[in-house]
Design a protein around this motif. Structure first.
Motif, PDB file in Angstrom:
ATOM      1  N   LYS A  34       0.843  -1.191   0.000  1.00 29.00           N
ATOM      2  CA  LYS A  34       0.000   0.000   0.000  1.00 29.00           C
ATOM      3  C   LYS A  34       0.878   1.240   0.000  1.00 29.00           C
ATOM      4  CE  LYS A  34      -3.610   2.138   2.878  1.00 29.00           C
ATOM      5  NZ  LYS A  34      -4.387   1.975   4.150  1.00 29.00           N
ATOM      6  N   ALA A  35       0.671   2.113  -0.969  1.00 24.66           N
ATOM      7  CA  ALA A  35       1.518   3.298  -1.099  1.00 24.66           C
ATOM      8  C   ALA A  35       1.245   4.280   0.033  1.00 24.66           C
ATOM      9  CB  ALA A  35       1.274   3.971  -2.434  1.00 24.66           C
ATOM     10  N   PRO A  36       2.280   4.796   0.688  1.00 28.98           N
ATOM     11  CA  PRO A  36       2.082   5.822   1.711  1.00 28.98           C
ATOM     12  C   PRO A  36       1.444   7.073   1.103  1.00 28.98           C
ATOM     13  CG  PRO A  36       4.317   4.932   1.788  1.00 28.98           C
ATOM     14  CD  PRO A  36       3.697   4.440   0.520  1.00 28.98           C
ATOM     15  N   ALA A  37       0.716   7.819   1.925  1.00 28.20           N
ATOM     16  CA  ALA A  37       0.038   9.020   1.432  1.00 28.20           C
ATOM     17  C   ALA A  37       1.015  10.143   1.108  1.00 28.20           C
ATOM     18  CB  ALA A  37      -0.980   9.495   2.463  1.00 28.20           C
ATOM     19  N   PHE A  38       2.201  10.101   1.731  1.00 29.11           N
ATOM     20  CA  PHE A  38       3.142  11.212   1.591  1.00 29.11           C
ATOM     21  C   PHE A  38       4.296  10.817   0.675  1.00 29.11           C
ATOM     22  CE2 PHE A  38       1.083  11.435   5.722  1.00 29.11           C
ATOM     23  CZ  PHE A  38       0.434  12.656   5.601  1.00 29.11           C
ATOM     24  N   GLU A  39       4.593  11.716  -0.260  1.00 30.27           N
ATOM     25  CA  GLU A  39       5.675  11.443  -1.199  1.00 30.27           C
ATOM     26  C   GLU A  39       7.041  11.563  -0.530  1.00 30.27           C
ATOM     27  OE1 GLU A  39       5.268  13.987  -4.546  1.00 30.27           O
ATOM     28  OE2 GLU A  39       3.331  13.156  -5.162  1.00 30.27           O
ATOM     29  N   GLN A  40       7.128  12.401   0.484  1.00 33.87           N
ATOM     30  CA  GLN A  40       8.424  12.663   1.124  1.00 33.87           C
ATOM     31  C   GLN A  40       8.236  12.916   2.614  1.00 33.87           C
ATOM     32  OE1 GLN A  40      11.706  14.934  -0.923  1.00 33.87           O
ATOM     33  NE2 GLN A  40      11.140  16.452   0.605  1.00 33.87           N
ATOM     34  N   ILE A  41       9.176  12.400   3.402  1.00 33.56           N
ATOM     35  CA  ILE A  41       9.163  12.616   4.850  1.00 33.56           C
ATOM     36  C   ILE A  41      10.569  13.010   5.286  1.00 33.56           C
ATOM     37  CG2 ILE A  41       8.771  11.596   7.126  1.00 33.56           C
ATOM     38  CD1 ILE A  41       6.783   9.711   5.888  1.00 33.56           C
ATOM     39  N   THR A  42      10.649  14.042   6.127  1.00 31.17           N
ATOM     40  CA  THR A  42      11.920  14.460   6.714  1.00 31.17           C
ATOM     41  C   THR A  42      11.900  14.132   8.197  1.00 31.17           C
ATOM     42  OG1 THR A  42      12.198  16.249   5.122  1.00 31.17           O
ATOM     43  CG2 THR A  42      13.468  16.400   7.154  1.00 31.17           C
ATOM     44  N   PHE A  43      12.905  13.425   8.676  1.00 33.04           N
ATOM     45  CA  PHE A  43      13.067  13.118  10.094  1.00 33.04           C
ATOM     46  C   PHE A  43      14.145  14.042  10.648  1.00 33.04           C
ATOM     47  CE2 PHE A  43      11.467   9.320   8.081  1.00 33.04           C
ATOM     48  CZ  PHE A  43      10.577   8.767   8.999  1.00 33.04           C
TER      49      PHE A  43
END
Length: 519
Positions: free
Chosen positions: A202-211
């Motif tokens: 299942k594809a995540p809703a967010f294209e990019q995540i910054t930690f």
């Protein structure tokens, strides 16, 4: 809210770092979010060295998953069977899986991952595995040296790496078949990830995540500045919620308790082991009866937790019962056992005082608060407990002979084995108190020989009658922490798991279900 100059400087660095990050968008844009939910792994993002043991390996896929209710779900594996002699696992794999570099994932990669993880001798203990073998492109055979049902834990936690490209620098440039792939990692500052275009799930809703790796104070300051969409906060900082955020306290088995050195003082392989006071069952049981765990949660955790009675509360193999808060029974027990109150307010028996340190890592404010709270509570009982903060190196030197505020918590019954199995006495941080009970060891062996993990639960639960409150009172468990997050009002996490120990961003286990609700 006011911040110290050092926090403000850190915040400025955070804002500058995020603003300059590649393709980071406005917080109001649903395609990108920024999180400050913990530190980075020292050894990088290499599953063979422990990455992903708690929570989601993010870059890699595992054979199996646990859903929000901790029920087993297939991931890379489509079928998994254990032979009647409990020595051979046969696993069938999906055929539509590619790594983030586009290469096909096959049984050879799975076999390589398990064999190399054993050879690496890192944080993962796969010594019970004899060998993993690829029978064909989609079938793996894993042979064990003895029945060991908790070996299945690695099916949930060990991320699969590519045999063709795995090497010494893998942890800093991971390639996997998980939902995300790495864009950049500035150690000590931030990690930027983006969707893996080859991900089969299942594809995540967010294209990019910054930690962001900010530290607690700066992370909270970043939330107040609107830089992040989620931040994890310790209990001491969890009562003032930034504007535009909502608090979410997630139930956990992230426990804290006092190890109680079990034997009388002795020397084992040059180590000082055991304690004259804590080796007495009356002391251990009286402490369990005396300590008001509800009060400990209120004072030390500001109410952000639950009373703890064992290392697996609320899980089906815990077997623990709530310990009654009965001060009168505690006092009577010590009196009858010959621990009589001295003129200085400290009980004494046969020349031995009911006195000992409570060690905790000095960098951990929560464990310090627990140590100090428990020490004050024990004083009227006539037990002199002295909180002592130090480094983990210092704690390792005394943890077999003095109580320590330890923390554990996992989704596996192996956690009980790691704390109470006699053969693990003094092995790393396992069984630091050198607890030993032959009946417990017998029940552990029966549990490990079970046909399924579910079939082992009764044996694990039965063992708690021996090491727990109805038996040896081997530890004094105190609390289960809430994992508290401040979350942007537009970010919905959906249903979360009962989270394990806080290493490794456990909240990301259900990241595929996160959604942005604002337009």
């Amino acid at each position: 809210m006011k911040f110290t100059s050092s926090v403000i400087i850190a915040l400025i660095a955070v804002i500058s770092s995020v603003s300059s990050a590649q393709n980071v968008q406005s917080p109001t844009t649903p395609k990108s979010i920024v999180l400050a939910i913990g530190g980075e792994p020292e050894t990088g993002f290499d599953p063979l060295l422990g990455w992903g043991s708690y929570g989601n390996p993010l870059f890699q896929s595992t054979l199996l998953n646990r859903d929000a209710d901790l029920k087993t779900q297939p991931n890379l594996a489509t079928q998994w069977t254990l032979s009647d002699d409990r020595l051979t696992w046969t696993i069938s794999l999906r055929e539509d899986v590619r790594f983030s570099d586009g290469s096909q994932l096959t049984a050879e990669d799975v076999a390589f991952t398990f064999n190399h993880a054993k050879a690496s001798a890192g944080q993962l203990d796969l010594q019970v595995m004899k060998e993993a073998t690829a029978l064909d492109t989609k079938t793996v055979k894993i042979e064990l040296t003895k029945p060991w049902i908790t070996f299945v834990d690695f099916f949930f936690t060990l991320g699969i790496v590519p045999k063709a490209s795995y090497g010494p620098e893998y942890g800093r440039h991971p390639i996997g078949s998980g939902p995300f792939q790495m864009v950049s990692w500035q150690e000590g500052q931030q990690l930027i990830v983006e969707r893996n275009p080859y991900y089969f799930g299942k594809a995540p809703a967010f294209e990019q995540i910054t930690f962001l790796f900010t530290g607690e104070d700066a992370g909270l300051a970043a939330a107040n500045a609107g830089v992040v969409q989620m931040v994890s906060v310790p209990a001491q900082l969890a009562d003032v919620v930034p504007e535009g955020f909502y608090p979410k306290a997630v139930q956990t088995v992230d426990n804290r308790g006092l190890s109680m050195p079990f034997p009388s003082p002795e020397s084992v392989s040059g180590r000082k082991v055991g304690n004259s006071a804590t080796s007495d069952l009356a002391i251990r049981k009286a402490m369990n009866l005396w300590i008001d765990r509800e009060l400990v949660v209120y004072v030390a955790l500001h109410g952000h937790g639950t009373p703890g009675y064992g290392p697996a509360d609320a899980l089906p193999w815990s077997g623990e019962v709530q310990v009654p808060h009965d001060p009168e029974a505690a006092q009577k027990l010590l009196d009858e056992a010959g621990w009589l109150m001295g003129a200085d307010g400290v009980r004494i028996k046969d020349g031995v005082k009911a006195a000992f340190p409570i060690n905790y890592p000095a960098s951990d404010a929560t464990r310090q608060a627990l140590a100090e709270t428990v020490a004050e509570l024990l004083r009227p009982l006539g037990i002199e407990a002295t909180p002592v903060g130090g480094s983990w190196d210092a704690i390792q030197r005394v943890m077999h002979s003095e109580p320590v505020v330890f923390g554990f918590g996992s989704h596996s019954p192996y956690q009980l084995y790691g704390i109470y199995a006699s053969e693990l006495g003094g092995v790393g941080y396992s069984n630091p108190s050198y607890y030993e009970n032959s009946q417990v060891d017998k029940l552990f062996a029966q549990a490990q020989a079970a046909k399924t993990v579910e079939a082992s639960y009764d044996h694990w639960s039965e063992s708690a009658k021996h090491f727990g409150f109805k038996g040896d009172n081997a530890w004094v468990w105190l609390v289960n922490l809430d994992h508290v997050y401040f979350i942007d009002e537009c970010l919905d996490l959906g249903k979360t798991q009962i989270e394990p120990h806080g290493h490794g961003w456990p909240v990301t286990a259900t990241i595929a279900d996160w959604r942005w609700t604002c337009q």
